[in-house]
Design an enzyme around this catalytic site. Structure first.
Site, mmCIF file in Angstrom:
data_model
loop_
_atom_site.group_PDB
_atom_site.id
_atom_site.type_symbol
_atom_site.label_atom_id
_atom_site.label_comp_id
_atom_site.label_asym_id
_atom_site.label_seq_id
_atom_site.Cartn_x
_atom_site.Cartn_y
_atom_site.Cartn_z
ATOM 1 C CE LYS A 1 -6.103 14.153 0.066
ATOM 2 N NZ LYS A 1 -6.289 12.927 -0.671
ATOM 3 N NE ARG A 2 -3.328 10.188 9.875
ATOM 4 C CZ ARG A 2 -2.927 9.223 10.716
ATOM 5 N NH1 ARG A 2 -3.626 8.109 10.834
ATOM 6 N NH2 ARG A 2 -1.848 9.387 11.452
ATOM 7 C CB THR B 1 -10.055 5.071 -1.183
ATOM 8 O OG1 THR B 1 -9.551 5.415 0.117
ATOM 9 C CG2 THR B 1 -9.383 3.800 -1.660
ATOM 10 C CG HIS C 1 -2.006 -0.984 1.211
ATOM 11 N ND1 HIS C 1 -3.242 -0.762 0.653
ATOM 12 C CD2 HIS C 1 -2.016 -2.248 1.670
ATOM 13 C CE1 HIS C 1 -3.989 -1.857 0.795
ATOM 14 N NE2 HIS C 1 -3.253 -2.777 1.412
ATOM 15 C CE LYS D 1 -13.653 6.170 0.871
ATOM 16 N NZ LYS D 1 -12.646 6.192 1.963
ATOM 17 C CE LYS E 1 -2.246 10.967 2.962
ATOM 18 N NZ LYS E 1 -2.923 10.121 1.959
HETATM 19 C C1 26V Z 1 2.068 1.850 8.623
HETATM 20 C C2 26V Z 1 2.097 1.803 9.986
HETATM 21 C C3 26V Z 1 3.359 1.459 10.633
HETATM 22 C C4 26V Z 1 3.285 1.214 12.099
HETATM 23 C C5 26V Z 1 2.258 1.988 12.849
HETATM 24 C C6 26V Z 1 0.924 2.062 12.206
HETATM 25 C C7 26V Z 1 0.954 2.108 10.729
HETATM 26 C C8 26V Z 1 -0.188 2.412 10.043
HETATM 27 C C9 26V Z 1 -0.198 2.447 8.660
HETATM 28 C C10 26V Z 1 0.926 2.170 7.947
HETATM 29 C C11 26V Z 1 0.940 2.180 6.468
HETATM 30 C C12 26V Z 1 -0.126 2.964 5.895
HETATM 31 C C13 26V Z 1 -0.240 2.692 4.442
HETATM 32 C C14 26V Z 1 -1.515 3.232 3.877
HETATM 33 O O1 26V Z 1 -2.465 3.527 4.572
HETATM 34 N N1 26V Z 1 -1.535 3.353 2.583
HETATM 35 C C15 26V Z 1 -2.675 3.858 1.881
HETATM 36 O O2 26V Z 1 -3.427 2.737 1.428
HETATM 37 C C16 26V Z 1 -4.597 3.132 0.742
HETATM 38 C C17 26V Z 1 -5.359 1.861 0.404
HETATM 39 O O3 26V Z 1 -4.636 1.111 -0.507
HETATM 40 C C18 26V Z 1 -4.239 3.934 -0.486
HETATM 41 O O4 26V Z 1 -5.421 4.353 -1.104
HETATM 42 C C19 26V Z 1 -3.397 5.144 -0.110
HETATM 43 O O5 26V Z 1 -2.945 5.811 -1.274
HETATM 44 C C20 26V Z 1 -2.206 4.704 0.711
HETATM 45 O O6 26V Z 1 -1.495 5.820 1.210
#
Ligand code: 26V
Length: 817
Positions: free
Chosen positions: A551-552, A659, A360, A663, A557
């Site tokens: 978004k975050r 995503t 992701h 939406k 971003k």
């Molecule tokens: C990594 C970690 C590392 C440890 C602590 C908690 C945590 C939480 C999330 C992540 C990775 C986040 C990756 C993510 O959310 N990617 C997003 O995925 C979406 C669904 O595929 C995509 O639409 C977004 O572009 C992408 O940023």
């Protein structure tokens, strides 16, 4: 076990029947009457009445799965961002209006009830919400799919904005109880940590461990307009012995309770942070805890109907939502080899047919690795298994590649530079049958850059499945006004087949439809304005252009790109107040990781710019800047339908898919965006003339970087941009603390501007001018908005899940006859 048939009431869903159910549930479930009931009690009683109506379908689904001996999909995810369930379940069952009337007949306003339901916010952002959309689509398509994760007691923090700054408050979402879950205390597995391994003959034993039990909580996942009903099983940690009786008997009661609490901490909270090292050991424990319980559970389920492991990989598919659940691979090897006595080779053959993995993010800092030393201490047997997988893999590659030592170092599961670390993505790829990215561009870049060596080795393993969103939540539920308008013109079947929206194209020039479309959008804008009224105290003009970036908060971003344009616009309005400005409300919403300083500073800057702009009498309602607090699923459902413009402005090559972009377009917002992630596919679907594309492409970003990007030069050459940046640097927006934002200035101008904000600024401003020009022509704007809605068919998560089922999992739908 007895086999008597239970006698229970068949529940129908007339208004009368629902009213009786709610009354019964209030009386016998909640233990209150209408005099003593609080709003939460009503919600609870009504939720139980709805849940009762799902249970028969749920049992039918489970029974048919066993009878048909289906292949099951296990979707493993550390995050599920479900949001609220009440309205969603009512719509799935088709009993929304009956429930509203039943509650009304009891003197209860359903809208008021739905508003107090807490979000199940067991996720951070896109990855977690995608998992929730996938659950909805798997159930709707009748795919035998199980979500598996952790029942965090504290979900994503609640964001409060105090003096313009983000303050995190704990999200104890279970406070009032959770009517949607079924505790299954009898379903529990022991999960081990620590200890050491010993060889006994051929077998390895893992001994002297500490342990914790994982117990199951099941949530019903209703499919839309189908009997198919799936399960989300979340694990909660329970100390293996209720109390350390030794300590207890020595009179050390405190210590006994502490030990219990410590071991139960593993499911206490969601990690709200993808940017710090803090608490990494607990995070590793969480990852192993949930995958161990899950692998034990799926083996048990398989063994209920199979006496050998011969058909294991025909009946089980396990999907890894990013690398967070990758320890499922060595855990399944351990269970098959050490506990169930399969040979290594047989076990490995099953494993490599069972697993698949979605990546992701391309950001190198987000690729998970675990310290070898920590793994050796917490999971010694798993480390041995990983080393063995690596040895066999590298031997194979070495033979194939003519002993290319540099390549072998690059692809090894173990990073040997500096402190040794296990690369979880490499382990996922080596063990997976299929690896996919989440948009066309992302999948291309994945095989070109971060996983290039693997793509050479295993070209057939890599594939793309572009993300999608569930139209049930993101249109039917979020936007009643738009949904009912669409229903009137093309019927209601778009909820299960989003391609039906294509029929709206025929209506794009129909004046009556155009007016009604604009009115539906206006209803959503009024709803939002009304809800924001007590938060902002600002008068919003609902006919202004509602411009949203939700978004975050993250540098990639580029909320700063948006904000710089806001500042430039503000300066232009002040310089030329007589000009016919298109009124705009620029809205931001999103959480910053709690340890991400720059992201928090960006929130503060948005607030300070808003203070200045919103109270400047020269500006009036030509420009307003709002930060809406506590973005999450429910706030998104409120905001997204009200948007005219969708900001999708990441530096090309950084947003894997997005995503929110889908939406917003589905709700008739036009996109201003870069050629990044799924924006590219959205552009193809809606037509280049119905989207505002700007900025450097991913290739151009690479070229610019290679040729030596000099942001200071951009700053010097663009007077309007320079003025805005100087205002940030000199405290124009923060007179109380003039240096507050100097790091933002230097990051952009002097420290390399890693995300090329300045490089894309001029193109962004030009695209924004085109937005204004189109918005003035109400008819042209609305026609484009209709084209956007009409083109969204392919972005239903039903399409996405169909592709996963066919090409990755090789599973079919349950036969419900
Ligand atoms: C990594 C970690 C590392 C440890 C602590 C908690 C945590 C939480 C999330 C992540 C990775 C986040 C990756 C993510 O959310 N990617 C997003 O995925 C979406 C669904 O595929 C995509 O639409 C977004 O572009 C992408 O940023």
């Amino acid at each position: 076990m007895t086999t008597v048939d239970l006698e229970f009431d068949q529940l129908n869903s007339t208004v009368d029947a629902l009213r009786r159910s709610i009354s019964n549930r209030m009386m016998y479930g909640v233990g209150k009457d209408a005099v003593t009931a609080h709003p939460h009690d009503w919600l609870h009683a009504a939720a139980l009445a709805v849940r009762d109506r799902l249970v028969a379908r749920w049992m039918k689904t489970t029974r048919l799965q066993y009878e048909q001996d289906v292949k099951r999909v296990y979707y493993l995810s550390m995050e599920f961002l479900i949001g609220r369930t009440f309205t969603n379940a009512l719509l799935a069952l088709g009993i929304h209006d009956q429930m509203r009337d039943a509650l009304a007949s009891l003197g209860v306003d359903m809208q008021a009830l739905t508003d107090i339901e807490p979000d199940a916010a067991l996720g951070n952002g896109g990855l977690g919400r995608l998992a929730a959309c996938f659950l909805d689509s798997m159930a709707t398509l009748g795919i035998p799919g199980f979500g598996y994760g952790i029942r965090y007691e504290y979900g994503m923090f609640r964001q409060e904005i105090i003096n313009g700054e983000q303050v995190e408050a704990p999200d104890y979402w279970l406070r009032a109880g959770n009517p949607w879950e079924f505790p299954r205390p009898e379903i529990k597995y022991m999960v081990h940590f620590g200890g050491r391994t010993v060889q006994r003959g051929e077998q390895v034993e893992w001994i002297d461990t500490e342990h914790v039990n994982a117990t199951a909580y099941d949530t019903v996942i209703p499919g839309y307009a189908t009997d198919a009903t799936n399960t989300l099983r979340l694990w909660s940690a329970r100390a293996t012995d209720e109390l350390d009786l030794g300590a207890f008997n020595r009179g050390d009661y405190r210590n006994a309770v502490d030990t219990k609490n410590m071991s139960e901490n593993v499911s206490r909270l969601l990690y709200p942070d993808d940017s710090t090292q803090a608490g990494r050991e607990l995070r590793l424990r969480q990852e192993y805890f949930f995958v161990s319980a899950t692998m034990q559970d799926l083996i048990r389920r398989y063994q209920r109907t199979h006496s050998t492991f011969g058909r294991f990989s025909e009946k089980v598919a396990v999907h890894l939502n990013d690398t967070h659940p990758v320890l499922a691979i060595p855990e399944l090897m351990r269970l098959l080899v050490d506990i169930h006595n399969l040979s290594w080779d047989k076990a490995w053959k099953h494993v490599t047919q069972i697993f698949s993995y979605t990546n992701h993010t391309l950001m190198p800092e987000a690729l998970e690795t675990w310290d070898v030393e920590m793994l050796a201490r917490l999971l010694p047997r798993h480390l041995e298994i990983i080393f063995e997988i690596n040895a066999q893999f590298l031997k194979h590659v070495s033979e194939q590649s003519g002993h290319d030592a540099e390549m072998i170092r690059r692809i090894s599961l173990v990073d040997e530079y500096g402190q040794r670390r296990v690369r979880m993505a490499h382990l996922a790829i080596v063990a997976s049958d299929k690896v996919n990215g989440v948009s066309k561009l992302h999948s291309q870049l994945m095989t070109r850059d971060i996983f290039a060596d693997f793509a050479q080795l295993y070209p057939d393993r890599f594939t793309n499945v572009t993300n999608g969103i569930t139209p049930r939540r993101w249109l039917a539920q979020a936007s009643p006004s738009m949904s009912s308008l669409i229903d009137q013109h093309i019927g209601s079947h778009w909820r299960s087949n989003l391609f039906e929206l294509e029929q709206l194209r025929n209506l794009r020039t129909d004046s009556g439809f155009i007016d009604a479309f604009r009115e539906a959008k206006r209803q959503s804008k009024l709803r939002l304005v009304h809800r924001l009224a007590h938060h902002t105290k600002l008068p919003f003009n609902p006919d202004a252009l509602f411009d949203m970036q939700v978004k975050r908060i993250h540098e990639y971003k580029r909320q700063l790109l948006n904000l710089l344009h806001v500042i430039v616009r503000y300066n232009q309005i002040r310089a030329n107040p007589e000009h016919d400005w298109v009124p705009r409300v620029v809205m931001f919403a999103g959480k910053a990781a709690s340890a991400y300083r720059m992201a928090k500073t960006i929130i503060k800057l948005i607030g300070d710019v808003g203070q200045k702009v919103n109270h400047d009498p020269l500006v009036g309602d030509r420009l307003k800047v709002v930060f809406v607090p506590n973005y999450g699923v429910s706030v998104a459902e409120l905001m997204i339908p009200a948007a005219d413009l969708s900001e999708q402005i990441s530096m090309a090559g950084t947003e894997a898919s997005g995503t929110g972009n889908m939406k917003l377009a589905l709700n008739g917002a036009l996109t201003i965006g870069t050629m990044d992630g799924a924006n590219i596919e959205i552009c193809d679907a809606v037509g280049r003339e119905n989207i505002f594309i700007f900025g450097h492409s991913a290739d151009e970003v690479d070229d610019l970087r290679a040729s030596g990007y000099r942001p200071r030069q951009v700053y010097e050459e663009n007077a309007e941009l320079r003025m805005a940046l100087d205002q940030i640097r000199t405290g124009f927006f923060s007179p109380d603390d003039p240096l507050r934002f100097s790091d933002i200035f230097h990051t952009l101008v002097d420290w390399g501007d890693h995300y090329m904000v300045l490089a894309d600024f001029a193109a962004f401003a030009k695209a924004q001018a085109e937005v204004d020009a189109r918005f003035v022509d109400k008819r042209a704007w609305t026609e484009s908005a209709i084209e956007n809605v009409a083109g969204m068919g392919q972005f239903s998560s039903d399409r996405t899940i169909g592709e996963y089922a066919r090409n990755i999992w090789h599973v079919s739908s349950l036969n419900l006859e």
